[in-house]
Design a protein around this motif. Structure first.
Motif, short mmCIF file in Angstrom:
data_model
loop_
_atom_site.label_atom_id
_atom_site.label_comp_id
_atom_site.label_asym_id
_atom_site.label_seq_id
_atom_site.Cartn_x
_atom_site.Cartn_y
_atom_site.Cartn_z
N THR A 135 15.36 10.13 10.00
CA THR A 135 15.26 11.29 9.12
C THR A 135 15.06 12.57 9.92
O THR A 135 15.69 13.59 9.65
N ARG A 136 14.21 12.50 10.92
CA ARG A 136 13.97 13.67 11.76
C ARG A 136 15.24 14.08 12.51
O ARG A 136 15.56 15.26 12.62
N ARG A 137 15.97 13.09 13.00
CA ARG A 137 17.19 13.39 13.75
C ARG A 137 18.22 14.08 12.86
O ARG A 137 18.86 15.06 13.26
N VAL A 138 18.38 13.59 11.63
CA VAL A 138 19.35 14.17 10.70
C VAL A 138 18.96 15.61 10.36
O VAL A 138 19.81 16.51 10.35
N ILE A 139 17.69 15.85 10.09
CA ILE A 139 17.25 17.19 9.70
C ILE A 139 17.38 18.15 10.86
O ILE A 139 17.82 19.30 10.68
N GLU A 140 17.02 17.73 12.06
CA GLU A 140 17.14 18.61 13.21
C GLU A 140 18.60 18.97 13.49
O GLU A 140 18.92 20.11 13.84
N ALA A 141 19.49 18.00 13.34
CA ALA A 141 20.91 18.27 13.57
C ALA A 141 21.45 19.24 12.52
O ALA A 141 22.21 20.17 12.84
N ALA A 142 21.06 19.05 11.24
CA ALA A 142 21.50 19.96 10.19
C ALA A 142 20.94 21.36 10.41
O ALA A 142 21.63 22.36 10.20
N HIS A 143 19.69 21.43 10.81
CA HIS A 143 19.03 22.71 11.09
C HIS A 143 19.76 23.46 12.21
O HIS A 143 20.05 24.66 12.09
N GLU A 144 20.11 22.75 13.27
CA GLU A 144 20.77 23.40 14.41
C GLU A 144 22.18 23.84 14.06
O GLU A 144 22.61 24.95 14.43
N ARG A 145 22.93 23.00 13.34
CA ARG A 145 24.29 23.38 12.96
C ARG A 145 24.29 24.55 11.99
O ARG A 145 25.19 25.41 12.03
N ALA A 146 23.30 24.60 11.11
CA ALA A 146 23.22 25.73 10.17
C ALA A 146 22.97 27.03 10.92
O ALA A 146 23.54 28.07 10.57
N LEU A 242 21.37 11.59 3.95
CA LEU A 242 20.25 10.74 3.56
C LEU A 242 20.34 10.26 2.11
O LEU A 242 19.44 9.55 1.65
N GLY A 243 21.38 10.65 1.39
CA GLY A 243 21.53 10.21 0.02
C GLY A 243 20.50 10.80 -0.92
O GLY A 243 20.02 10.11 -1.84
N LEU A 244 20.16 12.07 -0.74
CA LEU A 244 19.16 12.73 -1.56
C LEU A 244 19.83 13.69 -2.55
O LEU A 244 21.03 13.92 -2.49
N ALA A 245 19.02 14.23 -3.45
CA ALA A 245 19.50 15.21 -4.43
C ALA A 245 18.55 16.39 -4.46
O ALA A 245 17.42 16.31 -3.94
N THR A 246 18.99 17.48 -5.04
CA THR A 246 18.15 18.68 -5.17
C THR A 246 17.81 18.93 -6.63
O THR A 246 18.50 18.46 -7.54
N GLU A 247 16.76 19.70 -6.84
CA GLU A 247 16.33 20.09 -8.17
C GLU A 247 15.77 21.51 -8.11
O GLU A 247 15.26 21.94 -7.07
N PRO A 248 15.85 22.27 -9.22
CA PRO A 248 15.29 23.64 -9.21
C PRO A 248 13.77 23.63 -9.25
O PRO A 248 13.17 22.79 -9.92
N ARG A 249 13.18 24.53 -8.50
CA ARG A 249 11.71 24.66 -8.50
C ARG A 249 11.35 26.13 -8.64
O ARG A 249 11.87 26.98 -7.91
N ILE A 250 10.48 26.44 -9.57
CA ILE A 250 10.06 27.81 -9.80
C ILE A 250 8.95 28.17 -8.81
O ILE A 250 7.90 27.54 -8.79
N VAL A 251 9.21 29.15 -7.98
CA VAL A 251 8.23 29.61 -7.00
C VAL A 251 7.43 30.78 -7.56
O VAL A 251 6.20 30.81 -7.48
N THR A 252 8.12 31.76 -8.15
CA THR A 252 7.49 32.93 -8.74
C THR A 252 7.96 33.05 -10.18
O THR A 252 9.17 33.03 -10.45
N ALA A 253 7.02 33.18 -11.10
CA ALA A 253 7.36 33.27 -12.52
C ALA A 253 8.23 34.50 -12.76
O ALA A 253 7.97 35.58 -12.24
N ILE A 261 14.48 19.61 -2.44
CA ILE A 261 14.76 18.18 -2.47
C ILE A 261 13.99 17.56 -3.63
O ILE A 261 12.77 17.77 -3.77
N ALA A 262 14.66 16.80 -4.47
CA ALA A 262 14.03 16.17 -5.63
C ALA A 262 13.10 15.05 -5.20
O ALA A 262 13.36 14.34 -4.23
N GLY A 263 12.01 14.91 -5.94
CA GLY A 263 11.09 13.80 -5.71
C GLY A 263 9.89 14.13 -4.86
O GLY A 263 8.97 13.31 -4.75
N VAL A 264 9.85 15.30 -4.24
CA VAL A 264 8.69 15.68 -3.42
C VAL A 264 7.63 16.30 -4.33
O VAL A 264 7.92 17.27 -5.05
#
Length: 359
Positions: A135-146, A242-253, A261-264
């Motif tokens: 998981t760490r390897r995938v995220i670091e690679a995505a972070h660097e490519r972005a 990683l086979g994950l999905a996203t969901e909306p999250r309200i940070v500021t009303a 990432i959904a499920g956290v």
């Protein structure tokens, strides 16, 4: 936002980056070589990025040295190999003035670059901090490519070189830009936080071969867009790998929600408080009203606000030093007055100085 920007100026600000930022936001020991300090801090060496490297004799992924940083960011925008260029010309008998000019990238500037701060969204860096090695390897690679994609977008769509009277002419740097990337794994608080500092030089080459400076205001105006692009790229690659999905999250009303990432659990997200929240929790100086620096707060926090060994725990470092200096001056003045008071009665008791010798 997950992308922030700060201006880098030659002088004291550049020295701050050389002392702390390039060694993992720690404190670089005095007279310690850069590579050794990075090894002690447990952070990787900096790497060069950007399409403008070739014209400077650099290559993507090449290690960033202290001399190169000093020339490009600390010496008001000089060639990374300015020392080598000057030494070669001097050895050929050229004048010192001509050799110095050969190592310059156009006019000398005060603002030598900008610092782009990239960090994934909270749910993604939580997965990075708590996940397994894959998981760490995938995220670091995505972070660097972005980061690479965002830099390409800045080179193609954002960066402009202004020249002519009042900057009337604006052109894209056709050869691209030059940046030094530094990877960090922790926040200043010690919590795990994957993030990179991208030190982007303002120097760019025009079509006529002359060097100019990119307009930093354009970079500031497009920081939100850069953050949105970075978030989208990282989330898309991480979810696909990683086979994950996203969901909306309200940070500021009242504002548009962000995609996470959904499920956290939200409690876990709130636990990773932002840097601004930590700063807001720090006390302010009773003298000037500014908030304490990390070093000052850590100095008094273990023993409490009223630490007995702290002479002025309610003051910042600058105000504390001024208070101590004022106290010493007051003590010295009081001591001087005390000696004068001792001497005056003796003179009066014995009359004038001449009368004392006559007796």
């Amino acid at each position: 936002m997950t992308v922030d920007i700060k201006v880098i100026r030659a002088g004291q600000m550049y020295r701050y980056y050389l002392r702390e930022t390039v060694v993992g936001d720690g404190r670089r020991p005095a007279r310690t070589p850069l590579r050794e300090a990075q090894e002690q801090a447990g952070v990787p060496v900096g790497r060069w990025m950007g399409r403008g490297l070739a014209v400077l004799g650099l290559a993507p992924g090449e290690e960033v040295t202290e001399a190169q940083l000093r020339n490009l960011f600390g010496e008001r925008g000089r060639h990374p190999y300015a020392d080598r260029i000057e030494a070669g010309l001097l050895a050929k008998g050229e004048s010192a003035k001509k050799a110095f000019k050969a190592g310059a990238l156009g006019r000398r500037v005060t603002v030598t670059g900008v610092d782009f701060f990239f960090r994934p969204q909270p749910t993604i860096y939580l997965l990075w901090a708590l996940g397994d090695e894959e998981t760490r390897r995938v995220i670091e690679a995505a972070h660097e490519r972005a980061i690479e994609r965002v830099l390409e977008w800045i080179e193609d769509e954002v960066a402009v070189i202004r020249y002519g009277k009042d900057g009337i002419y604006r052109v894209r740097p056709p050869g691209g830009l030059v940046a030094a990337r530094f990877r960090h794994h922790e926040a200043r608080s010690g919590m795990p936080l994957l993030h990179d500092h991208l030190l982007l030089s303002v120097k760019g080459q025009r079509l006529d071969g002359k060097w100019g400076s990119i307009h930093t205001l354009a970079l500031h105006e497009n920081t939100v867009a850069a953050s949105a692009l970075y978030d989208e790229l990282v989330a898309a690659e991480v979810c696909e790998a990683l086979g994950l999905a996203t969901e909306p999250r309200i940070v500021t009303a009242g504002r548009r929600p962000v995609m996470e990432i959904a499920g956290v659990p939200h409690e876990l997200i709130r636990w990773t408080s932002r840097r601004s929240d930590q700063i807001a929790a720090c006390p302010v100086c009773a003298g000037c009203g500014t908030r304490f620096t990390d070093a000052r707060w850590k100095a008094i926090e273990p023993a409490g606000w009223d630490a007995p060994w702290e002479t002025h725990p309610h003051l910042c470092d600058d105000c504390k030093q001024r208070a101590i200096t004022a106290e010493r001056q007051a003590q010295h003045s009081e001591h001087g007055h005390h000696e004068d008071d001792q001497a005056v009665p003796e003179q009066k008791a014995g009359g004038t100085w001449i009368s004392r010798f006559r007796s």
